[in-house]
Design a protein around this motif. Sequence first.
Motif, short mmCIF file in Angstrom:
data_model
loop_
_atom_site.label_atom_id
_atom_site.label_comp_id
_atom_site.label_asym_id
_atom_site.label_seq_id
_atom_site.Cartn_x
_atom_site.Cartn_y
_atom_site.Cartn_z
N ILE A 175 0.83 -1.20 0.00
CA ILE A 175 0.00 0.00 0.00
C ILE A 175 0.87 1.26 0.00
O ILE A 175 0.63 2.20 -0.77
CB ILE A 175 -0.95 0.00 1.21
CG1 ILE A 175 -2.01 -1.09 1.06
CG2 ILE A 175 -1.62 1.37 1.39
CD1 ILE A 175 -2.87 -1.31 2.28
N THR A 176 1.90 1.27 0.86
CA THR A 176 2.78 2.43 0.94
C THR A 176 3.49 2.69 -0.38
O THR A 176 3.55 3.83 -0.86
CB THR A 176 3.83 2.23 2.06
OG1 THR A 176 3.15 2.03 3.30
CG2 THR A 176 4.74 3.44 2.18
N ARG A 197 -7.78 -5.69 -0.14
CA ARG A 197 -8.65 -5.56 -1.31
C ARG A 197 -8.67 -4.14 -1.87
O ARG A 197 -9.19 -3.91 -2.97
CB ARG A 197 -10.06 -6.02 -0.96
CG ARG A 197 -10.17 -7.50 -0.67
CD ARG A 197 -11.55 -7.88 -0.19
NE ARG A 197 -11.86 -7.24 1.08
CZ ARG A 197 -13.07 -7.27 1.66
NH1 ARG A 197 -14.06 -7.91 1.06
NH2 ARG A 197 -13.28 -6.67 2.80
N MET A 198 -8.10 -3.18 -1.12
CA MET A 198 -8.00 -1.84 -1.68
C MET A 198 -6.90 -1.75 -2.73
O MET A 198 -6.83 -0.80 -3.50
CB MET A 198 -7.76 -0.80 -0.58
CG MET A 198 -6.36 -0.83 0.02
SD MET A 198 -6.06 0.58 1.12
CE MET A 198 -7.20 0.28 2.45
N LEU A 199 -6.02 -2.76 -2.77
CA LEU A 199 -4.99 -2.84 -3.79
C LEU A 199 -5.58 -3.40 -5.09
O LEU A 199 -6.62 -4.07 -5.06
CB LEU A 199 -3.85 -3.75 -3.32
CG LEU A 199 -2.97 -3.22 -2.20
CD1 LEU A 199 -2.16 -4.36 -1.58
CD2 LEU A 199 -2.04 -2.12 -2.71
N PRO A 200 -4.92 -3.16 -6.23
CA PRO A 200 -5.40 -3.78 -7.47
C PRO A 200 -5.43 -5.30 -7.33
O PRO A 200 -4.56 -5.88 -6.66
CB PRO A 200 -4.35 -3.35 -8.51
CG PRO A 200 -3.74 -2.11 -7.95
CD PRO A 200 -3.77 -2.27 -6.46
N ALA A 201 -6.40 -5.93 -7.94
CA ALA A 201 -6.55 -7.39 -7.82
C ALA A 201 -5.33 -8.14 -8.33
O ALA A 201 -5.09 -9.29 -7.94
CB ALA A 201 -7.80 -7.84 -8.57
N THR A 202 -4.55 -7.50 -9.21
CA THR A 202 -3.36 -8.15 -9.77
C THR A 202 -2.12 -7.97 -8.89
O THR A 202 -1.08 -8.56 -9.18
CB THR A 202 -3.05 -7.56 -11.16
OG1 THR A 202 -2.95 -6.13 -11.05
CG2 THR A 202 -4.16 -7.89 -12.14
N ASN A 203 -2.23 -7.17 -7.82
CA ASN A 203 -1.09 -6.97 -6.93
C ASN A 203 -0.78 -8.27 -6.18
O ASN A 203 -1.69 -8.97 -5.73
CB ASN A 203 -1.41 -5.85 -5.94
CG ASN A 203 -0.21 -5.47 -5.08
OD1 ASN A 203 0.11 -6.16 -4.11
ND2 ASN A 203 0.44 -4.38 -5.43
N LYS A 204 0.49 -8.60 -6.04
CA LYS A 204 0.89 -9.87 -5.40
C LYS A 204 0.35 -9.99 -3.97
O LYS A 204 -0.06 -11.07 -3.55
CB LYS A 204 2.41 -9.99 -5.39
CG LYS A 204 3.02 -10.29 -6.75
CD LYS A 204 4.52 -10.51 -6.63
CE LYS A 204 5.14 -10.91 -7.95
NZ LYS A 204 6.60 -11.16 -7.82
N PHE A 237 -11.43 -1.52 -9.88
CA PHE A 237 -11.13 -1.72 -8.46
C PHE A 237 -11.91 -2.93 -7.97
O PHE A 237 -12.86 -3.37 -8.63
CB PHE A 237 -11.49 -0.48 -7.64
CG PHE A 237 -12.93 -0.03 -7.79
CD1 PHE A 237 -13.93 -0.54 -6.99
CD2 PHE A 237 -13.27 0.91 -8.77
CE1 PHE A 237 -15.25 -0.13 -7.14
CE2 PHE A 237 -14.58 1.33 -8.93
CZ PHE A 237 -15.57 0.81 -8.12
N THR A 238 -11.49 -3.48 -6.84
CA THR A 238 -12.16 -4.65 -6.28
C THR A 238 -13.40 -4.21 -5.52
O THR A 238 -13.33 -3.40 -4.59
CB THR A 238 -11.22 -5.41 -5.33
OG1 THR A 238 -10.05 -5.81 -6.05
CG2 THR A 238 -11.91 -6.64 -4.76
N LEU A 239 -14.55 -4.73 -5.94
CA LEU A 239 -15.80 -4.40 -5.26
C LEU A 239 -15.88 -5.15 -3.93
O LEU A 239 -15.79 -6.37 -3.89
CB LEU A 239 -17.00 -4.79 -6.12
CG LEU A 239 -17.50 -3.78 -7.16
CD1 LEU A 239 -18.61 -4.39 -7.97
CD2 LEU A 239 -17.98 -2.51 -6.48
N THR A 240 -16.03 -4.41 -2.84
CA THR A 240 -16.15 -5.04 -1.52
C THR A 240 -17.55 -4.83 -0.93
O THR A 240 -17.86 -5.41 0.11
CB THR A 240 -15.12 -4.44 -0.55
OG1 THR A 240 -15.39 -3.04 -0.38
CG2 THR A 240 -13.71 -4.61 -1.09
N GLY A 241 -18.37 -3.99 -1.58
CA GLY A 241 -19.69 -3.70 -1.05
C GLY A 241 -19.67 -2.72 0.11
O GLY A 241 -20.69 -2.54 0.79
#
Length: 701
Positions: A171-172, A396-403, A573-577
């Motif tokens: 995230i940082t 989940r706030m990161l892109p879904a493709t992030n490791k 972005f990743t939908l978390t609801g």
Amino acid sequence: MFERLGHVLVRYRKMAVALFVIGILLAGAIGSLIFSRLDSGGYSNPKSDSYKVYEYLRDELKVQDPAVVVVIDAGNTDVTDSVVTRKSLALEKKMSQEDGVTKTLSFWSSGGEATLKSSDGKAAFVLIYGEGEAFTPQSQRLGAIFQEKYDGKIDGLTLYAGGVGVVGNAITEKISKDLKLAEVISIPLTFILLAFVFGALAASAMPLIVGVAAILGAFFILYLLSLFTDVSVYALNLTTGMGLGLGIDYALLMVNRFREEIHHGKSVEDAVVTTMGTAGKTVFYSGLTVLVTMVSLIFFPLPFLKSFGYAGVSVVAIAVIGAIFGLPPILALMGEKIDKGVVRKSAITPKEDGRWADTARMVMKRPAAVVIVSLIVLGVLAAPVQNIKFAQGDSRMLPATNKAAIATALQDKRFPGQTGTPIEIVIFDGAEITGEVATYAKKIAAVSGVIGVAAPEVIGKDVRLVAYQAMLPRTPEAQNLIHTIRDIPAPQGALVGGVAADYTDSQDAISSTLPWALGWIALSVFVLIFIFTGSIILPIKAVLLNVLSLAATMGVLTWVFIDGHLQWLVGSFTLTGTLDTSIVILIAVVVFGLSMDYELFLLSRIREEHLAGKSNVEAVATGLQRSARIITAAAVLLAVVFAAFITSGVTSIKSMGFGVALAVILDATIVRALLVPALMRLFGERNWWAPKRLQRFTITH
């Protein structure tokens, strides 16, 4: 006072400019040290039950959450296979020798602990413990090492590095990279728009001078604060966005008034003095209004929100200082050269009458209809807010493709419970009531969402219970689970902790503090606008209109980031609801403060015209003509600055950029251009009413 200050700054203009430049350079040099001192946590409430449990486990039992959680995936082979066991133990030994690692624990080294094995038996955990608490720079450094060295295929096995250290580092790093991209987009585009708005290159540089000074000065203050308290990495985005935004707002107002006075034939000194007595005073009270709004963030017990408060107060204060003390001597030195580098001649000389005045008169001819239509539009935009749900940021706030996001998603999918983030329950002095503790453990195990409870562990006089939940810990479902567990009759001295409880206590703390923060904002803003305008009616209208504008913004945020619309515009972005609670509060406070900024810009000019003897209708028309161009330009430029954050891959930053950009555009158009003049017309001279005994507390214009 402001006029006298203007005379002083003109007289000692060269010295004032030199001190201003030296101050900026020193602040920038020292403030740059803040980047290595930021953390990505700060979500915990230090006064909560969960924090007491955390301190007990950390200090008394030396128990800590793993900084890194590595999943070793054996493919189609069971993790108990001898070859897999040998390779995994060798990898664990290598991991234990990495710099910063204090200990490790895995399915294999623990003797086959079932909670460390995936539900299909083909993968297992290696828990990595290190120095430093979760989300601290030490934890993130460890996360960086493990994501680089232990994420991918190694010796026939597939490794996935996750955990708070890895997620925090991801995230940082993502925010830092996205911030640079946002600046690359926003600063040149802002300068082009400023040149168009001001019509001259020299004048268009003034907002950037104030904005850069505000950002660097705020970094310096944040660095000093970081020596005594935690400062969140997210504060950087707020500092940059608000620094440029307020620099633009205040410089627009000051430079526009200075040019207006110069074009009326005044000397440079008289123009600066008049600018200080009018626009300078407005900047001071506008800044004070935004500042007291930002102070409300410091009320919350979460260091994360406090960081935003520190950043907001710092950047507002320095922006006001830059506009009042730094800009006037520069204007005094430049004089009529402020119009050098002509880009658009029509923007250089402000018109006495024009389309904004015509718009105001048109609105005031049919004020009731304009109010009704505007309220309907805002109501439609606000309607989706009924579906709003809150949570805290996680991987989940990161892109879904992030490791890091991939590793966390894998853990959630393939492992039966949140092994790395269990519910920790401590029963103080519970060793003497083991029967009651056993009954309590059975009741917890029977709660829906709890997949297992480990056998009670007696530690001296105390007892420790560990329960594993099925859902991610920082979600509304986990919050409901913690509330259910806490509602179970418990042995005396029982405290519920763990990450899910920490999240629950943070959300509850926000809920309990929010009314006080809102009360502070409403009361302080009411008092400041009353002092500035001498009216009781105008502050009430201002607060109510801002609430309507904010509701519309929250409705659109819900429609986009919860319902999943407009991804073609804001990016995937990743939908978390859910929406991040802290970011929603931040957007609300920032938007409320900036809206009051524009409100004072408009009301100050209307009041000036009204005191000059014009009727209510003409005062509104002339005031809108003189200030609406500034407000609209400031709103568009501020929207550009924050809209650049939409390019971020971190959902919370993306939503902050979108929310603030949308809110300032709504405020500058529907609210300031339509609702304010319409309501001013409906209220007539009553706009300026206040009890006589209170009028002595207002300032003179």
